[in-house]
Scaffold this motif. Structure first.
Motif, PDB file in Angstrom:
ATOM      1  N   ARG A   1       0.818  -1.225   0.000  1.00  0.00           N
ATOM      2  CA  ARG A   1       0.000   0.000   0.000  1.00  0.00           C
ATOM      3  C   ARG A   1       0.848   1.271   0.000  1.00  0.00           C
ATOM      4  O   ARG A   1       0.381   2.329  -0.407  1.00  0.00           O
ATOM      5  CB  ARG A   1      -0.935   0.015   1.211  1.00  0.00           C
ATOM      6  CG  ARG A   1      -1.980  -1.104   1.200  1.00  0.00           C
ATOM      7  CD  ARG A   1      -2.945  -0.938   2.366  1.00  0.00           C
ATOM      8  NE  ARG A   1      -3.957  -1.987   2.370  1.00  0.00           N
ATOM      9  CZ  ARG A   1      -3.832  -3.131   3.009  1.00  0.00           C
ATOM     10  NH1 ARG A   1      -2.722  -3.391   3.711  1.00  0.00           N
ATOM     11  NH2 ARG A   1      -4.800  -4.038   2.961  1.00  0.00           N
ATOM     12  N   GLY A   2       2.077   1.206   0.503  1.00  0.00           N
ATOM     13  CA  GLY A   2       2.900   2.400   0.644  1.00  0.00           C
ATOM     14  C   GLY A   2       2.695   3.068   1.990  1.00  0.00           C
ATOM     15  O   GLY A   2       1.752   2.749   2.729  1.00  0.00           O
ATOM     16  N   VAL A   3       3.581   3.991   2.311  1.00  0.00           N
ATOM     17  CA  VAL A   3       3.484   4.698   3.600  1.00  0.00           C
ATOM     18  C   VAL A   3       2.593   5.931   3.463  1.00  0.00           C
ATOM     19  O   VAL A   3       2.569   6.581   2.426  1.00  0.00           O
ATOM     20  CB  VAL A   3       4.877   5.101   4.148  1.00  0.00           C
ATOM     21  CG1 VAL A   3       5.568   3.930   4.789  1.00  0.00           C
ATOM     22  CG2 VAL A   3       5.750   5.691   3.067  1.00  0.00           C
ATOM     23  N   ASN A   4       1.893   6.248   4.546  1.00  0.00           N
ATOM     24  CA  ASN A   4       0.910   7.332   4.493  1.00  0.00           C
ATOM     25  C   ASN A   4       1.542   8.713   4.448  1.00  0.00           C
ATOM     26  O   ASN A   4       1.097   9.590   3.705  1.00  0.00           O
ATOM     27  CB  ASN A   4      -0.024   7.252   5.698  1.00  0.00           C
ATOM     28  CG  ASN A   4      -0.588   5.863   5.901  1.00  0.00           C
ATOM     29  OD1 ASN A   4      -0.391   5.267   6.962  1.00  0.00           O
ATOM     30  ND2 ASN A   4      -1.252   5.313   4.893  1.00  0.00           N
ATOM     31  N   LYS A   5       2.546   8.918   5.263  1.00  0.00           N
ATOM     32  CA  LYS A   5       3.196  10.224   5.326  1.00  0.00           C
ATOM     33  C   LYS A   5       4.708  10.021   5.253  1.00  0.00           C
ATOM     34  O   LYS A   5       5.253   9.109   5.900  1.00  0.00           O
ATOM     35  CB  LYS A   5       2.830  10.955   6.630  1.00  0.00           C
ATOM     36  CG  LYS A   5       1.322  11.111   6.871  1.00  0.00           C
ATOM     37  CD  LYS A   5       0.668  12.011   5.853  1.00  0.00           C
ATOM     38  CE  LYS A   5      -0.852  11.973   5.891  1.00  0.00           C
ATOM     39  NZ  LYS A   5      -1.449  12.505   7.124  1.00  0.00           N
ATOM     40  N   ILE A   6       5.373  10.843   4.466  1.00  0.00           N
ATOM     41  CA  ILE A   6       6.831  10.751   4.309  1.00  0.00           C
ATOM     42  C   ILE A   6       7.432  12.110   4.620  1.00  0.00           C
ATOM     43  O   ILE A   6       7.045  13.130   4.035  1.00  0.00           O
ATOM     44  CB  ILE A   6       7.212  10.321   2.884  1.00  0.00           C
ATOM     45  CG1 ILE A   6       6.582   8.963   2.547  1.00  0.00           C
ATOM     46  CG2 ILE A   6       8.736  10.256   2.736  1.00  0.00           C
ATOM     47  CD1 ILE A   6       6.800   8.509   1.116  1.00  0.00           C
ATOM     48  N   VAL A   7       8.378  12.124   5.553  1.00  0.00           N
ATOM     49  CA  VAL A   7       9.085  13.347   5.930  1.00  0.00           C
ATOM     50  C   VAL A   7      10.481  13.284   5.320  1.00  0.00           C
ATOM     51  O   VAL A   7      11.264  12.377   5.630  1.00  0.00           O
ATOM     52  CB  VAL A   7       9.173  13.493   7.462  1.00  0.00           C
ATOM     53  CG1 VAL A   7       9.928  14.769   7.824  1.00  0.00           C
ATOM     54  CG2 VAL A   7       7.776  13.491   8.079  1.00  0.00           C
ATOM     55  N   ASP A   8      10.780  14.230   4.445  1.00  0.00           N
ATOM     56  CA  ASP A   8      12.090  14.280   3.795  1.00  0.00           C
ATOM     57  C   ASP A   8      12.988  15.235   4.560  1.00  0.00           C
ATOM     58  O   ASP A   8      12.926  16.449   4.396  1.00  0.00           O
ATOM     59  CB  ASP A   8      11.935  14.731   2.343  1.00  0.00           C
ATOM     60  CG  ASP A   8      13.274  14.813   1.614  1.00  0.00           C
ATOM     61  OD1 ASP A   8      14.309  14.481   2.212  1.00  0.00           O
ATOM     62  OD2 ASP A   8      13.273  15.230   0.437  1.00  0.00           O
ATOM     63  N   ALA A   9      13.840  14.648   5.422  1.00  0.00           N
ATOM     64  CA  ALA A   9      14.801  15.446   6.185  1.00  0.00           C
ATOM     65  C   ALA A   9      16.201  15.306   5.611  1.00  0.00           C
ATOM     66  O   ALA A   9      17.190  15.554   6.285  1.00  0.00           O
ATOM     67  CB  ALA A   9      14.787  15.016   7.653  1.00  0.00           C
ATOM     68  N   VAL A  10      16.281  14.886   4.335  1.00  0.00           N
ATOM     69  CA  VAL A  10      17.561  14.708   3.660  1.00  0.00           C
ATOM     70  C   VAL A  10      17.817  15.831   2.665  1.00  0.00           C
ATOM     71  O   VAL A  10      18.884  16.434   2.635  1.00  0.00           O
ATOM     72  CB  VAL A  10      17.615  13.335   2.943  1.00  0.00           C
ATOM     73  CG1 VAL A  10      18.937  13.176   2.184  1.00  0.00           C
ATOM     74  CG2 VAL A  10      17.435  12.205   3.934  1.00  0.00           C
ATOM     75  N   GLY A  11      16.819  16.120   1.819  1.00  0.00           N
ATOM     76  CA  GLY A  11      16.965  17.212   0.860  1.00  0.00           C
ATOM     77  C   GLY A  11      17.746  16.836  -0.382  1.00  0.00           C
ATOM     78  O   GLY A  11      18.372  17.698  -1.009  1.00  0.00           O
ATOM     79  N   VAL A  12      17.733  15.557  -0.750  1.00  0.00           N
ATOM     80  CA  VAL A  12      18.389  15.079  -1.968  1.00  0.00           C
ATOM     81  C   VAL A  12      17.310  14.790  -3.004  1.00  0.00           C
ATOM     82  O   VAL A  12      16.310  14.127  -2.684  1.00  0.00           O
ATOM     83  CB  VAL A  12      19.217  13.805  -1.682  1.00  0.00           C
ATOM     84  CG1 VAL A  12      19.807  13.242  -2.961  1.00  0.00           C
ATOM     85  CG2 VAL A  12      20.314  14.111  -0.665  1.00  0.00           C
TER      86      VAL A  12
END
Length: 340
Positions: free
Chosen positions: A230-241
């Protein structure tokens, strides 16, 4: 009265300067004796010249805790000796963003320590609406972390994260760990991805539900295994790539959201099809919009243990040693605190 401050005249030129306080403060202002301050990646960027938003010369520092020394004539909500933290967001109050309740992206935004002088100083003056009381049961060192935790509170608000969500946090540096703790406060399940096992072990200590090192295990495959496709509901990008954002669009669930924290100017090759067919929300999250009261409540109720984030402490005049350590041992750094 003279006082000492950490000033960067230009990239690479850091000095402990002598500054002078005005004889009087404004009627809506308070004078604060700074006691502790957190070192942020943006402070390092200003020193190195990689923070494109900063102006020079600049007294840096925006994660600040201290005590009231003096108040202006209409700052009657404070008294001498109050323990306080300072929101570095200074907004105009009347532009479109401010009217929408997002002063953190004010058209005329000034951030203390970036566009205006900050709190790596023995004393600072702030307008009263940016100052918040905090219990003296919380140490100054811990209180200095209210500001970075306000970043996490903003992420939760922007991403509409709830206890029903599985949240993937890409990047397990200090901000990633702080976002993890905030998400656990509201009851969300969390998966954390990072290339450093030491950071993943730290994430486990903060009750991450899943950890993955993408250098050893394919992240997309792992996400689909955990979520049964199903995939993840929320994704937090703390990398910035850019590649991380591209991947996030692929592995987000239907009706999901991606919250970006990075400042990279490099473009990402994102397929519009994935955004539309899943009805994804992609939103940036910057600084905080009035999130200090919420975070202070977390601290005072014991929902957060900020002390566990503090890995090193330095007297402020030894800031160059702190910056050197930050560069040489990033895997061992959670949060560096300067003491004044």
């Amino acid at each position: 009265m003279d006082y000492k401050a950490v000033k960067i005249n230009q990239p690479g030129d850091l000095v402990i300067s002598t500054e002078h306080l005005p004889d009087e403060i404004g009627e809506n202002e308070v004078l604060i004796r700074v006691r502790a301050a957190g070192v942020c990646g943006s402070d390092v960027g200003i020193f190195k010249g990689t923070n494109s938003l900063a102006t020079y010369p600049r007294i840096i520092g925006h994660e600040i805790a201290g005590e009231i020394v003096k108040t202006g004539s209409v700052s009657d909500s404070f008294k001498k000796g109050d323990h306080v933290v300072i929101d570095p967001v200074v907004a105009c109050g009347h532009c479109y963003a401010c009217r929408k309740g997002q002063p953190n992206v004010c058209e005329n935004l000034k951030v203390r320590g970036v566009h205006a002088d900050g709190g790596f100083a023995e004393y600072m003056i702030s307008r009263k609406e940016n100052v918040y009381k905090i219990s003296d049961r919380i140490s100054f060192e811990e209180a200095a972390l209210v500001e970075p935790f306000s970043i996490a509170a903003q992420v939760i608000w922007r991403g509409k994260i709830t206890l029903d969500d599985l949240v993937l946090i890409n990047g397990c540096g200090p901000i990633g760990l702080i976002v993890l703790q905030a998400c656990k406060v509201i009851g969300a399940r969390c998966m954390v991805s990072d290339l450093l096992d030491s950071r993943l072990e730290k994430a486990k200590s903060f009750h991450a539900d899943y950890i993955v090192n993408p250098s050893r295990r394919n992240l997309e495959e792992y996400v689909m295994e955990v979520t049964q496709g199903r995939g993840v509901n929320k994704i937090v990008d703390a990398v910035g790539v850019p590649a991380v954002l591209e991947q996030a669009v692929r592995i987000a669930s239907n009706a999901g959201a991606i919250i970006t924290l990075g400042f990279t100017p490099k473009p990402s090759a994102v397929a519009e099809l994935d955004i539309t067919k899943k009805e994804l929300e992609i939103c940036g999250s910057r600084l905080n919009s009035h999130k200090f009261p919420q975070v202070i409540e977390w601290f005072e109720k014991g929902l957060i243990q900020p002390g566990k984030m503090i890995s090193h402490e330095f007297f402020f005049e030894n800031i160059l040693d702190a910056l050197k350590l930050n560069d040489s041992e990033p895997q061992n750094i959670s949060k560096i605190i300067l003491k004044f």
